[in-house]
Scaffold this motif. Structure first.
Motif, PDB file in Angstrom:
ATOM      1  N   PRO A 278       0.785  -1.091   0.075  1.00  0.00           N
ATOM      2  CA  PRO A 278       0.054  -0.079   0.001  1.00  0.00           C
ATOM      3  C   PRO A 278       0.981   1.281  -0.059  1.00  0.00           C
ATOM      4  N   PHE A 279       0.539   2.264  -0.648  1.00  0.00           N
ATOM      5  CA  PHE A 279       1.069   3.671  -1.051  1.00  0.00           C
ATOM      6  C   PHE A 279       2.384   3.581  -1.447  1.00  0.00           C
ATOM      7  N   ILE A 280       3.112   2.481  -1.524  1.00  0.00           N
ATOM      8  CA  ILE A 280       4.368   2.149  -2.122  1.00  0.00           C
ATOM      9  C   ILE A 280       4.757   1.928  -3.380  1.00  0.00           C
ATOM     10  N   SER A 281       4.114   0.570  -3.938  1.00  0.00           N
ATOM     11  CA  SER A 281       4.149   0.046  -4.804  1.00  0.00           C
ATOM     12  C   SER A 281       3.659   0.664  -6.125  1.00  0.00           C
ATOM     13  N   TYR A 282       4.175   0.683  -7.307  1.00  0.00           N
ATOM     14  CA  TYR A 282       3.563   1.391  -8.421  1.00  0.00           C
ATOM     15  C   TYR A 282       1.937   0.878  -8.904  1.00  0.00           C
ATOM     16  N   GLY A 283       1.179   1.607  -9.229  1.00  0.00           N
ATOM     17  CA  GLY A 283      -0.132   1.041  -9.658  1.00  0.00           C
ATOM     18  C   GLY A 283      -0.935   2.471  -9.222  1.00  0.00           C
TER      19      GLY A 283
END
Length: 390
Positions: free
Chosen positions: A357-362
């Motif tokens: 959450p909040f960190i990965s690309y997407g």
């Protein structure tokens, strides 16, 4: 309007807001660092391809956050809006069945008029929080939660089972686990007696297990693929399959081990240079560990842990059952998704392809998480006002 803004500024949850902003910006930096090689080799030849796309995603997500933060949270669980969102959810899933796109082994994406790719299962996570919270809250107005039985909320459970069916047939089992966990958390936060909660849990478990069995029966060949069976084998004995199914896990271990206490330095990861596939997605924590060491991992876990803790404290301190269920649902969503992501990375559970959450690309993920954070801050402001009145 001026009076409302003054009230808003006085009661705004600044610690929660700044933690959310920090994680998003930290994630943006790490997406740029982790995706440089992937961008050059597989995309348009520039190292900032994913960075630019995520930056655009964050601008759209900021608008979603403002909507969630400024509109009173009770509007998000109103019966009329839930009917609209229910219809929209199933339109998305039908669209997915007709013309969905496959990525990461799951057919879980739809092309929205050639403008962007959208993942309905991410939408379903927030929807199930608001839908369950609203349904239980309206039931409790006429019949106290202590008196509710499983047969009193047959319709919400059927909606949940239908969503699980669609997401399960996408073969996105990470999302199935998250949506199921969210549903249980919202029911638990509703104020129901523990004995009756066990009845609800038993009903959900029985129907959910039957549904999973049915999905495997009609779609078993697509679900139990060689790749997924390989992931289970890799989980049981990763080093036996290091050249095949365990390739990503082993390279994640190498990245984590290489970072040590201080890390090799921002931008200096070796594993992102073609060894770790799609490092900007569900394995981004491995790159954080390699480049920034244990300190970087602690920063991320501390931020996510603070949001979860804050959400649970909001749920525990409010007297409004709707606010309690929404806050607990959002906190459980972030907690469960973080556990599944890090559990797959560390080998505690099989890999599922769930993002951090909040960190990965997407784009879809950050959009819906930002809307959820806005709603959580809105609930937090209500709780502050509630305390001032007592």
């Amino acid at each position: 309007m001026r009076k409302y803004l003054a009230y808003y500024v006085r009661n705004f949850d600044y610690p929660l807001f700044f933690t959310y902003v920090f994680l998003c910006l930290f994630g943006l930096v790490m997406i740029y660092s982790s995706s440089m090689m992937v961008s050059i080799v597989y995309e348009d030849g520039t190292p900032d391809y994913f960075y630019r796309k995520q930056l655009l995603n964050l601008f759209v997500a900021a608008l979603a956050f403002l909507v969630g933060a400024f509109f009173p949270y009770k509007h998000f669980s109103s019966k009329r809006l839930m009917q609209i969102l229910l219809f929209t959810t199933f339109i998305f899933f039908i669209w997915l069945k007709i013309g969905g796109y496959e990525a990461g082994g799951s057919k879980s994406w739809i092309n929205v008029f050639n403008l962007t790719m959208f993942q309905p299962s991410e939408f379903a996570k927030l929807f199930i929080i608001l839908y369950f919270a609203g349904a239980f809250y309206r039931k409790s107005l006429n019949n106290p939660m202590e008196n509710l039985e499983p047969n009193n909320i047959v319709y919400p459970i059927l909606v949940w089972l239908a969503i699980i069916f669609f997401v399960g047939t996408e073969t996105d089992f990470g999302a199935v686990l998250i949506i199921s966990g969210i549903a249980v958390a919202v029911i638990l936060a509703s104020g129901i007696e523990f004995k009756k909660f066990l009845k609800f849990f038993a009903v959900i478990t029985i129907f959910g297990s039957a549904l999973i069995g049915f999905i495997l029966l009609i779609n078993g060949n697509e679900i139990l693929t060689k790749n997924r069976i390989g992931r289970i084998k890799a989980f049981l004995n990763p080093f036996e399959y290091e050249g095949g199914s365990s390739y990503q896990i082993i390279n994640g271990y190498i990245a984590i081990g290489s970072g040590g206490l201080e890390g090799v330095g921002l931008g200096q990861s070796v594993q992102k240079l073609g060894y770790l596939p799609e490092p900007q997605n569900d394995f981004i924590m491995a790159i954080i560990a390699e480049e920034l060491g244990i300190l970087g991992v602690i920063i991320v876990l501390g931020g996510l842990g603070f949001i979860v803790f804050r959400g649970l404290m909001i749920a525990l301190t409010t007297k409004d059952p709707l606010a309690r269920m929404i806050a607990a649902g959002i906190a459980s969503w972030i907690a469960i998704q973080t556990f599944i992501n890090l559990g797959g990375l560390s080998g505690l559970i099989p890999l599922t392809g769930v993002t951090l959450p909040f960190i990965s690309y997407g784009g879809t993920s950050i959009l819906l998480l930002s809307l959820a954070m806005g709603i959580l801050i809105n609930v937090s402001m209500y709780v502050k006002l509630e305390r001032k009145k007592t």
